[in-house]
Design a protein around this motif. Structure first.
Motif, PDB file in Angstrom:
ATOM      1  N   THR A 265       0.833  -1.201   0.000  1.00  0.00           N
ATOM      2  CA  THR A 265       0.000   0.000   0.000  1.00  0.00           C
ATOM      3  C   THR A 265       0.866   1.247   0.000  1.00  0.00           C
ATOM      4  OG1 THR A 265      -1.778  -1.158   1.147  1.00  0.00           O
ATOM      5  CG2 THR A 265      -1.820   1.248   1.246  1.00  0.00           C
ATOM      6  N   MET A 266       1.935   1.225   0.783  1.00  0.00           N
ATOM      7  CA  MET A 266       2.810   2.399   0.860  1.00  0.00           C
ATOM      8  C   MET A 266       3.512   2.649  -0.472  1.00  0.00           C
ATOM      9  SD  MET A 266       3.695   5.001   2.536  1.00  0.00           S
ATOM     10  CE  MET A 266       3.015   4.704   4.157  1.00  0.00           C
ATOM     11  N   VAL A 267       3.921   1.594  -1.161  1.00  0.00           N
ATOM     12  CA  VAL A 267       4.563   1.761  -2.468  1.00  0.00           C
ATOM     13  C   VAL A 267       3.589   2.438  -3.444  1.00  0.00           C
ATOM     14  CG1 VAL A 267       5.427   0.501  -4.498  1.00  0.00           C
ATOM     15  CG2 VAL A 267       6.238  -0.092  -2.213  1.00  0.00           C
ATOM     16  N   LYS A 268       2.355   1.941  -3.469  1.00  0.00           N
ATOM     17  CA  LYS A 268       1.342   2.518  -4.361  1.00  0.00           C
ATOM     18  C   LYS A 268       1.092   3.986  -4.013  1.00  0.00           C
ATOM     19  CE  LYS A 268      -1.077  -1.852  -5.010  1.00  0.00           C
ATOM     20  NZ  LYS A 268      -2.303  -2.597  -4.718  1.00  0.00           N
ATOM     21  N   LEU A 269       0.985   4.263  -2.725  1.00  0.00           N
ATOM     22  CA  LEU A 269       0.704   5.619  -2.274  1.00  0.00           C
ATOM     23  C   LEU A 269       1.865   6.556  -2.607  1.00  0.00           C
ATOM     24  CD1 LEU A 269      -1.176   7.552  -0.826  1.00  0.00           C
ATOM     25  CD2 LEU A 269      -0.190   6.785   1.345  1.00  0.00           C
ATOM     26  N   LYS A 270       3.072   6.120  -2.341  1.00  0.00           N
ATOM     27  CA  LYS A 270       4.245   6.964  -2.621  1.00  0.00           C
ATOM     28  C   LYS A 270       4.404   7.224  -4.118  1.00  0.00           C
ATOM     29  CE  LYS A 270       8.061   6.171  -0.314  1.00  0.00           C
ATOM     30  NZ  LYS A 270       9.149   5.482   0.418  1.00  0.00           N
ATOM     31  N   ASN A 271       4.124   6.221  -4.949  1.00  0.00           N
ATOM     32  CA  ASN A 271       4.188   6.417  -6.395  1.00  0.00           C
ATOM     33  C   ASN A 271       3.175   7.464  -6.847  1.00  0.00           C
ATOM     34  OD1 ASN A 271       6.274   4.587  -6.818  1.00  0.00           O
ATOM     35  ND2 ASN A 271       4.902   2.889  -7.289  1.00  0.00           N
ATOM     36  N   HIS A 272       1.966   7.378  -6.301  1.00  0.00           N
ATOM     37  CA  HIS A 272       0.921   8.348  -6.646  1.00  0.00           C
ATOM     38  C   HIS A 272       1.311   9.749  -6.177  1.00  0.00           C
ATOM     39  CE1 HIS A 272      -3.059   9.857  -7.559  1.00  0.00           C
ATOM     40  NE2 HIS A 272      -3.134  10.359  -6.339  1.00  0.00           N
ATOM     41  N   MET A 273       1.848   9.833  -4.982  1.00  0.00           N
ATOM     42  CA  MET A 273       2.270  11.135  -4.459  1.00  0.00           C
ATOM     43  C   MET A 273       3.385  11.721  -5.327  1.00  0.00           C
ATOM     44  SD  MET A 273       2.170  10.316  -0.371  1.00  0.00           S
ATOM     45  CE  MET A 273       2.681  11.953   0.187  1.00  0.00           C
ATOM     46  N   LYS A 274       4.342  10.880  -5.704  1.00  0.00           N
ATOM     47  CA  LYS A 274       5.471  11.345  -6.522  1.00  0.00           C
ATOM     48  C   LYS A 274       4.978  11.878  -7.871  1.00  0.00           C
ATOM     49  CE  LYS A 274       9.994   9.873  -8.210  1.00  0.00           C
ATOM     50  NZ  LYS A 274      10.944   8.757  -8.292  1.00  0.00           N
ATOM     51  N   GLU A 275       4.027  11.171  -8.471  1.00  0.00           N
ATOM     52  CA  GLU A 275       3.448  11.618  -9.744  1.00  0.00           C
ATOM     53  C   GLU A 275       2.822  13.001  -9.620  1.00  0.00           C
ATOM     54  OE1 GLU A 275       0.625   8.658 -10.962  1.00  0.00           O
ATOM     55  OE2 GLU A 275       2.171   7.118 -11.198  1.00  0.00           O
ATOM     56  N   ASN A 276       2.332  13.316  -8.426  1.00  0.00           N
ATOM     57  CA  ASN A 276       1.680  14.599  -8.170  1.00  0.00           C
ATOM     58  C   ASN A 276       2.603  15.589  -7.454  1.00  0.00           C
ATOM     59  OD1 ASN A 276      -1.350  14.363  -8.980  1.00  0.00           O
ATOM     60  ND2 ASN A 276      -0.770  12.388  -8.102  1.00  0.00           N
ATOM     61  N   GLN A 277       3.887  15.235  -7.379  1.00  0.00           N
ATOM     62  CA  GLN A 277       4.918  16.069  -6.758  1.00  0.00           C
ATOM     63  C   GLN A 277       4.568  16.466  -5.316  1.00  0.00           C
ATOM     64  OE1 GLN A 277       5.492  19.233  -9.605  1.00  0.00           O
ATOM     65  NE2 GLN A 277       6.634  17.901 -10.972  1.00  0.00           N
ATOM     66  N   VAL A 278       4.076  15.474  -4.583  1.00  0.00           N
ATOM     67  CA  VAL A 278       3.742  15.636  -3.166  1.00  0.00           C
ATOM     68  C   VAL A 278       4.531  14.586  -2.407  1.00  0.00           C
ATOM     69  CG1 VAL A 278       1.894  15.538  -1.435  1.00  0.00           C
ATOM     70  CG2 VAL A 278       1.428  16.477  -3.709  1.00  0.00           C
ATOM     71  N   PHE A 279       5.070  14.961  -1.241  1.00  0.00           N
ATOM     72  CA  PHE A 279       5.913  14.023  -0.492  1.00  0.00           C
ATOM     73  C   PHE A 279       5.567  14.065   0.988  1.00  0.00           C
ATOM     74  CE2 PHE A 279       8.022  15.609  -4.242  1.00  0.00           C
ATOM     75  CZ  PHE A 279       8.402  14.434  -4.867  1.00  0.00           C
ATOM     76  N   PHE A 280       5.888  12.959   1.675  1.00  0.00           N
ATOM     77  CA  PHE A 280       5.699  12.914   3.125  1.00  0.00           C
ATOM     78  C   PHE A 280       6.662  13.893   3.783  1.00  0.00           C
ATOM     79  CE2 PHE A 280       4.174   8.545   2.187  1.00  0.00           C
ATOM     80  CZ  PHE A 280       2.917   8.663   2.759  1.00  0.00           C
ATOM     81  N   LYS A 281       6.274  14.381   4.953  1.00  0.00           N
ATOM     82  CA  LYS A 281       7.211  15.225   5.707  1.00  0.00           C
ATOM     83  C   LYS A 281       8.327  14.352   6.231  1.00  0.00           C
ATOM     84  CE  LYS A 281       5.482  15.143  10.424  1.00  0.00           C
ATOM     85  NZ  LYS A 281       4.962  15.886  11.544  1.00  0.00           N
ATOM     86  N   GLU A 282       9.451  14.968   6.486  1.00  0.00           N
ATOM     87  CA  GLU A 282      10.585  14.227   7.027  1.00  0.00           C
ATOM     88  C   GLU A 282      10.300  13.872   8.482  1.00  0.00           C
ATOM     89  OE1 GLU A 282      13.394  13.200   5.378  1.00  0.00           O
ATOM     90  OE2 GLU A 282      12.351  13.921   3.595  1.00  0.00           O
ATOM     91  N   ALA A 283      10.662  12.655   8.866  1.00  0.00           N
ATOM     92  CA  ALA A 283      10.388  12.190  10.236  1.00  0.00           C
ATOM     93  C   ALA A 283      11.257  12.921  11.243  1.00  0.00           C
ATOM     94  CB  ALA A 283      10.630  10.690  10.332  1.00  0.00           C
TER      95      ALA A 283
END
Length: 79
Positions: A61-79
């Motif tokens: 699920t995280m791989v799918k989500l991160k790929n979608h976010m990357k396509e939209n130039q959105v990223f998780f905040k740094e921990a």
């Protein structure tokens, strides 16, 4: 259409449920909904580690989500 039928459709339709609809599975989407995360912008306020704590989130699920976010130039905040 009668009022009762309109009520049924209203109960079954929630535009927030469409967030990430074809990207990740329902349990993960529902977990995001419980946290009031209904946009990529809100998702970017969280770290990957925080999201992984939610029900329905695993590696796939995280791989799918991160790929979608990357396509939209959105990223998780740094921990």
């Amino acid at each position: 259409m009668s009022k009762s039928l309109n009520s049924i459709y209203a109960l079954n339709y929630d535009s927030k449920d469409e967030f990430l609809q074809d990207i990740i599975a329902i349990p993960a989407r529902k977990s995001l909904g419980k946290e009031k995360i209904d946009s990529l912008e809100k998702l970017s306020d969280y770290s990957e580690k925080e999201i992984m704590q939610l029900h329905g989130f695993g590696k796939n699920t995280m791989v799918k989500l991160k790929n979608h976010m990357k396509e939209n130039q959105v990223f998780f905040k740094e921990a």
